[in-house]
Design a protein around this motif. Structure first.
Motif, PDB file in Angstrom:
ATOM      1  N   VAL A 556       0.840  -1.208   0.000  1.00  0.00           N
ATOM      2  CA  VAL A 556       0.000   0.000   0.000  1.00  0.00           C
ATOM      3  C   VAL A 556       0.869   1.250   0.000  1.00  0.00           C
ATOM      4  CG1 VAL A 556      -1.710  -1.256   1.376  1.00  0.00           C
ATOM      5  CG2 VAL A 556      -0.123   0.304   2.513  1.00  0.00           C
ATOM      6  N   THR A 557       0.229   2.372  -0.296  1.00  0.00           N
ATOM      7  CA  THR A 557       0.898   3.639  -0.056  1.00  0.00           C
ATOM      8  C   THR A 557      -0.003   4.463   0.846  1.00  0.00           C
ATOM      9  OG1 THR A 557       2.109   5.476  -1.033  1.00  0.00           O
ATOM     10  CG2 THR A 557      -0.017   4.939  -2.043  1.00  0.00           C
ATOM     11  N   ILE A 632      -3.263  -0.279  -3.255  1.00  0.00           N
ATOM     12  CA  ILE A 632      -4.164   0.330  -2.267  1.00  0.00           C
ATOM     13  C   ILE A 632      -3.616   1.684  -1.839  1.00  0.00           C
ATOM     14  CG2 ILE A 632      -5.223   0.104   0.016  1.00  0.00           C
ATOM     15  CD1 ILE A 632      -5.180  -2.895  -0.347  1.00  0.00           C
ATOM     16  N   PHE A 633      -4.500   2.660  -1.852  1.00  0.00           N
ATOM     17  CA  PHE A 633      -4.154   4.033  -1.488  1.00  0.00           C
ATOM     18  C   PHE A 633      -4.822   4.283  -0.137  1.00  0.00           C
ATOM     19  CE2 PHE A 633      -4.786   8.637  -1.652  1.00  0.00           C
ATOM     20  CZ  PHE A 633      -3.634   9.106  -2.271  1.00  0.00           C
ATOM     21  N   VAL A 634      -4.017   4.281   0.931  1.00  0.00           N
ATOM     22  CA  VAL A 634      -4.595   4.379   2.274  1.00  0.00           C
ATOM     23  C   VAL A 634      -4.676   5.839   2.707  1.00  0.00           C
ATOM     24  CG1 VAL A 634      -4.407   3.638   4.679  1.00  0.00           C
ATOM     25  CG2 VAL A 634      -3.586   2.150   2.843  1.00  0.00           C
ATOM     26  N   VAL A 635      -5.851   6.213   3.229  1.00  0.00           N
ATOM     27  CA  VAL A 635      -6.041   7.573   3.728  1.00  0.00           C
ATOM     28  C   VAL A 635      -6.484   7.521   5.185  1.00  0.00           C
ATOM     29  CG1 VAL A 635      -6.619   8.484   1.458  1.00  0.00           C
ATOM     30  CG2 VAL A 635      -8.446   7.669   2.952  1.00  0.00           C
ATOM     31  N   TYR A 644     -10.398  11.196  -3.252  1.00  0.00           N
ATOM     32  CA  TYR A 644      -9.592  10.261  -4.040  1.00  0.00           C
ATOM     33  C   TYR A 644     -10.427   9.221  -4.773  1.00  0.00           C
ATOM     34  CZ  TYR A 644      -5.541  12.595  -2.253  1.00  0.00           C
ATOM     35  OH  TYR A 644      -4.610  13.552  -1.974  1.00  0.00           O
ATOM     36  N   ALA A 645     -11.589   8.878  -4.194  1.00  0.00           N
ATOM     37  CA  ALA A 645     -12.461   7.967  -4.939  1.00  0.00           C
ATOM     38  C   ALA A 645     -12.854   8.644  -6.259  1.00  0.00           C
ATOM     39  CB  ALA A 645     -13.686   7.624  -4.112  1.00  0.00           C
ATOM     40  N   VAL A 659      -8.997   3.089  -3.133  1.00  0.00           N
ATOM     41  CA  VAL A 659      -8.802   3.966  -1.978  1.00  0.00           C
ATOM     42  C   VAL A 659      -9.420   3.298  -0.759  1.00  0.00           C
ATOM     43  CG1 VAL A 659      -9.244   6.256  -1.032  1.00  0.00           C
ATOM     44  CG2 VAL A 659      -8.933   5.971  -3.491  1.00  0.00           C
ATOM     45  N   LYS A 660      -8.643   3.200   0.293  1.00  0.00           N
ATOM     46  CA  LYS A 660      -9.171   2.602   1.524  1.00  0.00           C
ATOM     47  C   LYS A 660      -8.854   3.486   2.712  1.00  0.00           C
ATOM     48  CE  LYS A 660      -9.013  -2.404   0.596  1.00  0.00           C
ATOM     49  NZ  LYS A 660     -10.319  -2.988   0.853  1.00  0.00           N
ATOM     50  N   ASP A 661      -9.791   3.517   3.643  1.00  0.00           N
ATOM     51  CA  ASP A 661      -9.527   4.206   4.896  1.00  0.00           C
ATOM     52  C   ASP A 661      -8.686   3.283   5.769  1.00  0.00           C
ATOM     53  OD1 ASP A 661     -10.889   6.709   6.542  1.00  0.00           O
ATOM     54  OD2 ASP A 661     -10.236   5.075   7.843  1.00  0.00           O
ATOM     55  N   LEU A 662      -7.872   3.908   6.598  1.00  0.00           N
ATOM     56  CA  LEU A 662      -7.035   3.171   7.554  1.00  0.00           C
ATOM     57  C   LEU A 662      -7.856   2.146   8.327  1.00  0.00           C
ATOM     58  CD1 LEU A 662      -4.212   3.204   8.905  1.00  0.00           C
ATOM     59  CD2 LEU A 662      -5.047   4.999  10.399  1.00  0.00           C
TER      60      LEU A 662
END
Lengths: 670, 255
Positions: A556-557, A632-635, A644-645, A659-662
């Motif tokens: 992920v980033t 996966i783009f973690v926010v 981001y979505a 895009v995924k939340d923590l």
């Protein structure tokens, strides 16, 4: 024994050389100070007073750190090295000249080894300077970065400082070529140049004549540089350190100052030069035009009208153009020159996301965001806001949320949560969860908010929410410039909070976090312990309250939210949480304090978008998909999910990144 | 100087779910949140625009309803010179006949040259306020107005008709205008300005002793819309659909 020879080769027929050297230098110094005073006095003649004399020890430390050592300048390698080599060399030359004066008139110490060391250090820094000057020439004429002001004024300054140093070096080389002392090696650079004169077989008489000519030229260029310093680009050598010394210390970057009052108690809204404080005017004069803010600014990169560098320079230019009129006209006549709407366009001010990147990178500690918000406050008072923002503010005033939904619907997401979440207004809880607008009302976030509740419940956390007692925290309302509405929201929230019994506030929203942490304490009613959920999760994982049943193994980033990272320095907690779920983090090039803003902050999420070339959020997604193997783009901010979505869709990257939340990672790994 | 009077009222805010009171003939006021009638907000804006353009005096008058003080102070913050509240038994809601009679009585005392009111409201069961007010005052009424210019004792108004037609009419003052839209959307007033007004401005109160609702509707029953599948989609070309429509009209007896 080697001894320092004063005014070697300078004929005494014209009188003692000290006399005219000191006369010229004192005159130059006097003219310089007079001119500088003329410029500097505009700051307090035009600007409003603002106390910046407190905590002098910290101010001196800032001066050493940023003006002498120049840590911020060094944050970028090439321009950093280029600048410090030139600056440090001049510090050493200045020190060397001062030591020579002490030696000449007060205390003789420059002989033997001390003299060798003295000469050697000065000579080495001559070389150091030449390296820096070479880098500067290459940067200005070959690299030509877009952010740099390629103005002849800068060329003149570079020529002046270089000519001075070369003049000194030549002077020394002529002397060494004539004397050829046994200790000539202690001036290696001068000695090397001297070899040239020796090689061409120049006579002593010619060398002494050349020496006299170059020495006089050197003296005059130094005097000329000093005299022109306050009117040229070298002015930053004075204003920069002053700006660092007077940088704000009374509040963290995450806290804005309230609307200032005049002596008569009237509120001041910044529309004219005279509405700004002397420090805000000094910001303009301190700008070195290095353009780092321009490079860091997401609004500039997106092609909006905002360029933070130009904005600050507009203040400088306005001061130079209009100061006389302002002082002559007492500053407050209806036809006195305006700044906002005229020299600084409204759309420039509205483009700012208040991400703070410009402030963070500025080597002379200019405070862009505070000034922008001050000017926005004026526009809000004038009602000069776009329709979308107007709608959002009206909703916030009426319903306490920007969605224009009933306050009774705020906790609708919690309907399906079992067991029912405690009402912190009715029963005591350890943790008061301040949910925030987006997590509460945005339909796309309902599931994530519910997962957060689920994780808290599984971790046996004693927590509650305020239900309809919660209002928007006001962080971005304040940054829009609607201070009255901000105060109203704070009052409402304080009322609800003061009725509740809790130990710690936790929020998933970095914007709410920033306001609750920094901007509520100053509004009375004590201070609470405020945690961002990434910090709480980090603690719960460390204490074993959250146990994971599996390792996710994703690559992920992580995107640093501005108000969590840059504003509050929380970089490690979310990363530790991500790693604890068994994910591998691959950093984007712009990470941590260099993290790129999503474009939503400072109320931008409520405004009409205007013309953009590439949205910051789209630029960010491109940055993320370029990483190898990251899908996966973690926010760690509810607004980021929305931003981001959208960006993933508009960039057509649905296949490549999600895009995924923590909390989704934590929930999945539990 | 032309004196403009704006009448305003609060109507149910539709962000809340509406509930019917136990009586079955009115909305349940306990769950109701009131908001300024959008068209009245435009009427206020139009008055302020005229004030800025032609230097008029602006008075806003409104019945005492929950939250009306905020609305009046907001109007003052926008530039209204005088704000008046009709104090009486308005809390349970009154019909527009009663409201217009009350407004007419006050208007006679105030003596404005021009009266602006919202062209309609979402709680207008018995017609809108403007025409009644004009009738009780014996003045001209023009409704669906989107744009007003003052020229001496005349007003040039733009009246909107369906299908994008706009008429320019000359109206001799005094007159009542039902505002459909102001020339620009109602402006934003900073909260601190409204709060400042709360300290500086005062609301004039006019006591209303009798409310006469006669001539209005008697509501016998009020209920939420019922979901039902009553729609029938007609397929075919224009001729077929028209023929079928005529058939249906005949069936239900409307033609």
């Amino acid at each position: 024994m080697p001894e320092r020879v004063n005014y070697w080769g300078i004929p005494h027929e014209w009188g003692p050389p000290e006399l005219y050297v000191y006369t010229i230098m004192f005159l130059a110094g006097f003219i310089m100070l007079f001119r500088f005073y003329k410029q500097a006095s505009l700051w307090w003649k035009v600007g409003r007073p603002e106390p910046r004399w407190d905590k002098l020890h910290i101010r001196f430390w800032k001066f050493i750190q940023y003006a002498i050592v120049q840590t911020k300048v060094l944050n970028e390698r090439y321009p950093g090295v280029m600048h410090v080599t030139i600056a440090w060399a001049y510090f050493i030359f200045f020190l060397g000249t001062a030591l020579a004066t002490i030696h000449d008139h007060f205390f003789e110490f420059l002989f033997g080894n001390a003299l060798f060391a003295y000469k050697f250090v000065l000579d080495i820094f001559t070389v150091v300077f030449l390296v820096g000057a070479g880098m500067a020439i290459y940067r200005r004429y070959a690299q030509k970065p877009k952010r740099l002001t390629l103005d002849p004024g800068f060329t003149r300054s570079l020529v002046m400082v270089t000519v001075i140093v070369i003049g000194g070096l030549l002077t020394e080389s002529f002397r060494l070529a004539v004397d050829q002392p046994a200790w000539a090696w202690s001036s290696p650079a001068g000695w090397i140049v001297a070899q040239l004169w020796i090689a061409i077989g120049a006579s002593d008489t010619s060398l002494i004549n050349w020496h006299l000519g170059i020495w006089t030229f050197h003296l005059l260029t130094v005097a000329g540089t000093i005299i022109t310093l306050p009117v040229g680009t070298l002015l930053h050598g004075l204003t920069g350190p002053l700006n660092m010394f007077f940088a704000k210390l009374d509040r963290p970057t995450g806290e804005l100052a309230p609307i200032p009052l005049t002596a008569a108690g009237d509120q001041v809204f910044a529309s004219k030069l005279s509405d700004l404080t002397w420090k805000q005017l000094l910001d303009g004069d301190a700008c070195t035009e290095c353009g780092r803010c321009q490079d860091a600014c997401p609004a500039y990169a997106a092609g909006t009208p905002l360029n933070p560098k130009e904005l600050i320079l507009s203040i400088r230019d306005a001061l130079r153009a209009d100061a006389a009129a302002v002082i002559g006209g007492n500053g407050d006549t209806p036809d006195s020159p305006t700044l906002v709407g005229d020299k600084i366009k409204e759309e420039v001010l509205w483009s700012c996301t208040t991400c703070g990147a410009c402030v963070d990178v500025c080597p002379v500690l200019i405070e862009h965001v505070d000034t922008i918000v001050d000017m926005r406050r004026y526009l809000v008072m004038e009602g000069a806001i776009d329709a979308e923002l107007q709608g959002a503010l009206a909703n916030l005033g009426r319903y306490g949320n920007s969605f224009g939904k009933s306050d009774r619907m705020r906790a609708r997401w919690a309907k399906g949560v079992d067991p029912k979440i405690k009402d912190a207004g009715r029963e005591p809880v350890d943790y008061l969860w301040f949910v925030g607008d987006y997590a509460s009302y945005s339909p796309t976030l309902t599931e994530i908010t519910q997962q957060t509740a689920d994780v808290f419940q599984k971790a046996d956390l004693d927590f509650g929410i305020l239900y309809k007692g919660e209002n928007h925290a006001g962080n971005d309302v304040r940054r829009v410039g609607e201070e009255g509405l901000f105060e109203m929201l704070v009052e409402k929230n304080l009322k609800a909070l003061s009725r509740s019994d809790f130990k710690t506030i936790v929020t998933t929203d970095p914007h709410s976090y920033n306001a609750l942490k920094h901007e509520y304490a100053s509004n009375g009613n004590g201070e609470w312990h405020v945690l961002h959920y990434s910090q709480l999760l980090d603690q719960l994982i460390a204490s074993g309250q959250i146990k994971f049943s599996k390792k996710l193994g994703y690559k992920v980033t992580y995107h640093d939210p501005c108000y969590l990272g840059r504003y509050n320095g929380i970089y490690d907690a979310p990363r530790r949480v991500i790693e604890a779920t068994g994910c591998e983090i691959v950093e984007m090039p712009r990470n941590r304090d260099k993290g790129l803003c999503c474009g939503a902050g400072g109320g931008r999420i409520w405004m009409e978008e205007g013309e953009v070339t590439e949205r910051p959020s789209e630029s960010r997604i491109h940055e993320a998909v370029a990483l190898n193997g990251v899908d996966i783009f973690v926010v760690a901010c509810p607004k980021d999910i929305t931003m981001y979505a959208d960006a993933v869709k508009t960039t057509g990257q649905e296949e490549n990144i999600v895009v995924k939340d923590l909390i989704e990672l934590v929930h999945e790994a539990m | 100087m032309t004196h403009i009077l704006v009448t305003a009222k609060l109507v149910p805010d539709l962000v809340e779910e509406l509930e019917i009171a136990e009586s079955g003939t009115a909305l349940d006021m306990t769950w109701l949140r009131l908001i300024i009638n959008e068209f009245d907000d435009h009427a206020i804006e139009q008055a302020i625009i005229l004030k800025e353009r032609s230097g008029c005096e602006v008075t806003v008058i409104a019945p005492d309803q929950e939250g009306m003080d905020d609305v009046l102070f907001t109007a003052a913050a926008k530039g209204a010179d005088r704000i008046i509240k009709l104090v009486g038994d308005f809390e349970e809601g009154v019909n527009n006949h009663a409201l217009a009679r009350t407004l007419a009585a006050s208007t006679k005392e105030i003596g404005p040259d021009l009266i602006l009111t919202g062209v309609q409201g979402n709680d207008d069961f018995d017609g809108s306020v403007g025409p009644y007010l004009a009738e009780y005052l014996g003045m001209t009424y023009v409704g669906y107005v989107a744009g007003v210019t003052l020229e001496g004792d005349k007003a040039i108004v733009h009246k909107e008709y369906p299908g994008g037609l706009i008429a320019e009419l000359e109206v001799t003052l005094p007159a009542v205008l039902g505002i459909q839209a102001a020339e620009q959307p109602p402006r934003y007033v900073a909260v601190s300005k409204v709060r400042q007004m709360m300290k500086e401005a005062s609301i004039d109160e006019v006591d209303v002793l009798d409310l006469d609702p006669s001539g209005g509707l008697e509501i016998s029953s009020m209920y939420l819309p019922e979901a039902a599948e009553r729609a029938e989609m007609l397929d075919g070309d224009e001729e077929e659909i028209a023929a079928r429509l005529v058939e249906i009209f005949k069936e239900i007896g409307v033609v």
